[in-house]
Each structure stands twice: as C-alpha cells, then as structure tokens.
Scaffold this motif. Structure first.
Motif, short mmCIF file in Angstrom:
data_model
loop_
_atom_site.label_atom_id
_atom_site.label_comp_id
_atom_site.label_asym_id
_atom_site.label_seq_id
_atom_site.Cartn_x
_atom_site.Cartn_y
_atom_site.Cartn_z
N LEU A 185 0.82 -1.20 0.00
CA LEU A 185 0.00 0.00 0.00
C LEU A 185 0.86 1.26 0.00
CD1 LEU A 185 -2.98 -0.79 2.40
CD2 LEU A 185 -2.83 -1.04 -0.06
N SER A 186 1.99 1.22 0.68
CA SER A 186 2.89 2.37 0.69
C SER A 186 3.40 2.67 -0.72
CB SER A 186 4.07 2.11 1.64
OG SER A 186 3.61 1.91 2.97
N GLY A 187 3.72 1.62 -1.47
CA GLY A 187 4.13 1.81 -2.86
C GLY A 187 3.02 2.39 -3.71
N ALA A 188 1.78 1.96 -3.45
CA ALA A 188 0.65 2.45 -4.22
C ALA A 188 0.41 3.94 -4.00
CB ALA A 188 -0.61 1.65 -3.86
N VAL A 189 0.68 4.42 -2.80
CA VAL A 189 0.52 5.85 -2.51
C VAL A 189 1.38 6.67 -3.48
CG1 VAL A 189 0.97 7.68 -0.83
CG2 VAL A 189 -0.08 5.53 -0.08
N VAL A 190 2.62 6.25 -3.67
CA VAL A 190 3.53 6.95 -4.58
C VAL A 190 3.00 6.92 -6.00
CG1 VAL A 190 5.86 6.98 -5.53
CG2 VAL A 190 5.51 6.45 -3.11
N LEU A 191 2.48 5.78 -6.43
CA LEU A 191 2.00 5.63 -7.80
C LEU A 191 0.75 6.46 -8.06
CD1 LEU A 191 2.59 1.79 -8.00
CD2 LEU A 191 3.84 3.53 -9.30
N PHE A 192 -0.18 6.48 -7.13
CA PHE A 192 -1.36 7.33 -7.30
C PHE A 192 -0.96 8.80 -7.32
CE2 PHE A 192 -3.92 3.69 -5.43
CZ PHE A 192 -4.58 3.40 -6.62
N GLY A 193 0.07 9.14 -6.54
CA GLY A 193 0.59 10.50 -6.57
C GLY A 193 1.13 10.87 -7.94
N LEU A 194 1.78 9.91 -8.61
CA LEU A 194 2.29 10.15 -9.97
C LEU A 194 1.14 10.42 -10.95
CD1 LEU A 194 5.16 7.54 -10.49
CD2 LEU A 194 5.35 10.03 -10.60
N LEU A 195 0.06 9.64 -10.85
CA LEU A 195 -1.09 9.87 -11.71
C LEU A 195 -1.68 11.25 -11.46
CD1 LEU A 195 -3.02 6.46 -11.64
CD2 LEU A 195 -1.74 7.44 -13.56
#
Length: 385
Positions: free
Chosen positions: A278-288
């Motif tokens: 989930l921590s990794g997903a936070v970064v990815l959604f931030g990129l979008l």
C-alpha cells in the motif's frame, strides 16, 4: 491434510467467478457508449454490482459456515452465468442496473466460500502462498474478462463477449460439482456473532483498513479503461489491454506477496507485506495525480499498481483468516469484504463526479489519500499481532 490439487480447484473456481463479475469493469467504455452515459452514471452502474455483492455477503458467509463451501460455490457460479446473460440483454439503463445488482449478489459467495476452501486445502506452512494463488484467480479472471469483452467487441456486438463468458462459467460449475469434495460445515444456518468479532481489535483494524482499500481498488478498477481512453488517448482495445496488464501484474503481486508473507510468518507477516504494498501504491497514485497524461506513463503506473495495491488482497484475506477461529472464517471474510465493498460503493460515483467537475488529477489525489489511511490502519494491525 492439505493438497495443492484442492488449492488449484478453488483457484480455478475463483477465476471463473471473477471472469463473470469483472465484466462490468471491463465494459465501462462499451456500456457508456451503448447507453449514452456520463462518467458519474458509469460509476452508478458499477455501484449497482457492488450493492448486490454487499447485501448478500453476510447471508453467503452464514451459508458457507453452516453447510460448507461447495454448495455455495456451485450455486453461486451458475447464478453468475445467468445474471451475466441478464446484463447482456438489458434493454434500458434501469434494467441494466437491476441485472448488474443480481450479478453482484451472485458473486457474494466468492470470498467467504473460496477463503474457507483455501484454509482447509492449503498444505501446512503455505497458507499465505495458497491464498495468494487463489487470489490470482481474481486477477486472471478480471484480466481475461478485459481481453474477451473488449476484444470480441471489435469484431462483434459487445454482448457476445458476455455470452462466451457465461458459457465458460456453466461448464466449470459442472466440472467443479463433480470433482471437488469440500469441507463440511456446522450443519446449522446461524447469523454470524458480530459482537465476538468486534472484540478482536486486530480484526476490527483490518476491517477498517479494508474500507479504505476498497475506495482505492474500486476507483482504480472502475476508471482504468476510461482514463486510458480519455486522458492517454488509447483506443478501447488498447485501454482494455492496460486493464488486463494490471491484472497480470496483480497476479504476480499476489503470489509474491503470499510467498514473502509465509517467510515472515503468520498473520503479522501478511500484514507487513500488505503495508509495504500500500505504501508503494501511494507513490504511484501521486504520480497519476501530478504527472499523468502520456500513454507510456499510464501503462507503467498501472502495471506497477498491479504489483502493489492490486496485489495486496491475498495477504489481506490471509491475515483476516488468521486472526479469527476457523469456524468464523466465512463470517469474518464477509465482514472484511463488506468493508471493501462499502468503499467501492462510495468511490466510483464520487470519483466520476470529481472527474467531471475538476479532472482526473484531483480524483487520483483523493485515491492516494485513501490509500494512506489504509496503510496507517495496517500499521496499527502489525503492532497488535
């Protein structure tokens, strides 16, 4: 004694069930065009399926605990096929919503029954991996659904893909009924004792995390195809391929997460792995939210989201099943899935309204915040185990 053959049978059933249910996510662009819908009404269409799914979760969980998983799985898969045909023949938007709600209701057997089957079938010391293998059925079914629905729509009416999937589901239901034995239940149909589960603080924190995971996962699934079309400029077939790639990496993520969780050990190991994902997903959604737009970046980010947030449900359910008694797995899974679904009920229409009013960037920022909250709750879980 567990066996990988039993795990494979349950995983195959999960694949067939998800192949049916996730057609509604794969067909968002097609349904939007066929019924001339706005983005928010597309969200309502998705929500109808989640409503049906959610309302029947606790009755399905009670039936699984009372009579074993096999009857629920056979009846559920046949019902999914029938409901899928109903969706394909719906002549109006109102009837489409009704048929989609029935599709979701039929899918309510999936998590309580398959999770119980995995706990019974998993070889000793491999429960997390077995749960991950079973959860691959969700991503494989969803990915195959994306390819079938959007691919067939290129050469035939969009409904044809639904008919093909319904036929596959009926065939597997018959094979499963003949080959799978299953575990017996208590023999009594009883409403789950929610008060007892409510006293389990680790379980309560997991359910709360599931609520915010649901917001993130269903927002991502519901709008991957539309985002790829509307922002990245992909064709419907290519956009469906992006969603399918997400399912492929989601499968890899679930198996890898389960294997790693087994190495770390037990419920705490599963919670730690989910927290990292989930921590990794936070970064990815931030990129979008901040840098989205190109097709190349869109593909890379969604592929990575498959490894992270979409690869996390296996260890989430494994942890959930490990912190309750075996006789309560059906009810406990129903509670966790209900939380995920409630997040899914709110997210697609809200995400659609945000997109219509201020754009996709703000929508993905909203999803990133939801994922942060889910990760914080999982951190609480790791400290209670």
């Amino acid at each position: 004694m567990g066996s990988w053959r039993g795990v494979g049978a349950v995983a195959g059933w999960q694949t067939a069930a998800s192949l049916c249910y996730y057609t509604i996510f794969a067909a968002t662009g097609l349904v939007r065009d066929a019924f001339s819908l706005s983005e928010s009404l597309v969200g309502v269409f998705l929500t109808a399926g989640i409503v049906g799914y959610t309302l029947l979760l606790f009755p399905s969980g009670a039936a699984v605990d009372g009579y074993g998983e096999k009857p629920a799985m056979v009846v559920g898969l046949l019902a999914l096929a029938v409901a899928l045909l109903g969706v394909s023949f719906a002549p109006s938007y109102a009837l489409l919503l009704g048929a989609t709600a029935l599709l979701g209701a039929a899918y309510s057997t999936a998590m309580p029954a398959s999770n119980r089957g995995i706990v019974a079938a998993a070889p000793a010391g491999s429960t997390n991996l077995a749960m991950g293998v079973k959860q691959v059925g969700v991503t494989v079914g969803s990915g195959a659904s994306s390819l079938l629905v959007t691919g067939i729509a290129v050469v035939a009416a969009w409904q044809v893909g639904f008919w093909v999937i319904a036929a596959i589901a009926i065939a597997y239901a018959l094979v499963f009924a003949l080959r799978y034995e299953g575990a017996s239940g208590t023999g009594r149909l009883e409403w789950p004792e929610l008060a007892g589960l409510g006293e389990n603080r680790a379980y309560v924190a997991l359910v709360a995390a599931g609520l915010f995971m649901g917001v993130s996962i269903f927002s991502m699934l519901g709008y991957t195809v539309l985002y790829a079309q509307d922002v990245a400029g992909a064709s419907p077939a290519v956009a469906g391929g992006v969603l399918a790639l997400t399912q492929v990496t989601g499968s890899i993520g679930r198996i890898g997460a389960g294997s790693l969780a087994d190495r770390l050990g037990g419920a705490r190991g599963a919670a730690i792995v989910a927290l990292v994902q989930l921590s990794g997903a936070v970064v990815l959604f931030g990129l979008l939210a901040s840098a989205g737009g190109s097709l190349a970046l869109t593909v890379v980010v969604f592929v990575a989201l498959g490894l992270t947030i979409h690869g996390s449900p296996g260890v989430f359910y494994s942890c959930l099943s490990s912190v309750v008694a075996e006789d309560d797995i059906g009810a406990a899974t129903a509670g966790g899935q209900t939380a995920l679904n409630v997040g899914g009920l709110v997210a697609p229409p809200l995400f659609g309204v945000v997109v219509e009013s201020v754009g996709y960037s703000v929508g993905w920022a909203f999803v990133a915040v939801s994922t942060v909250v889910a990760a914080a709750l999982l951190l609480v879980v790791t400290r209670r185990l």
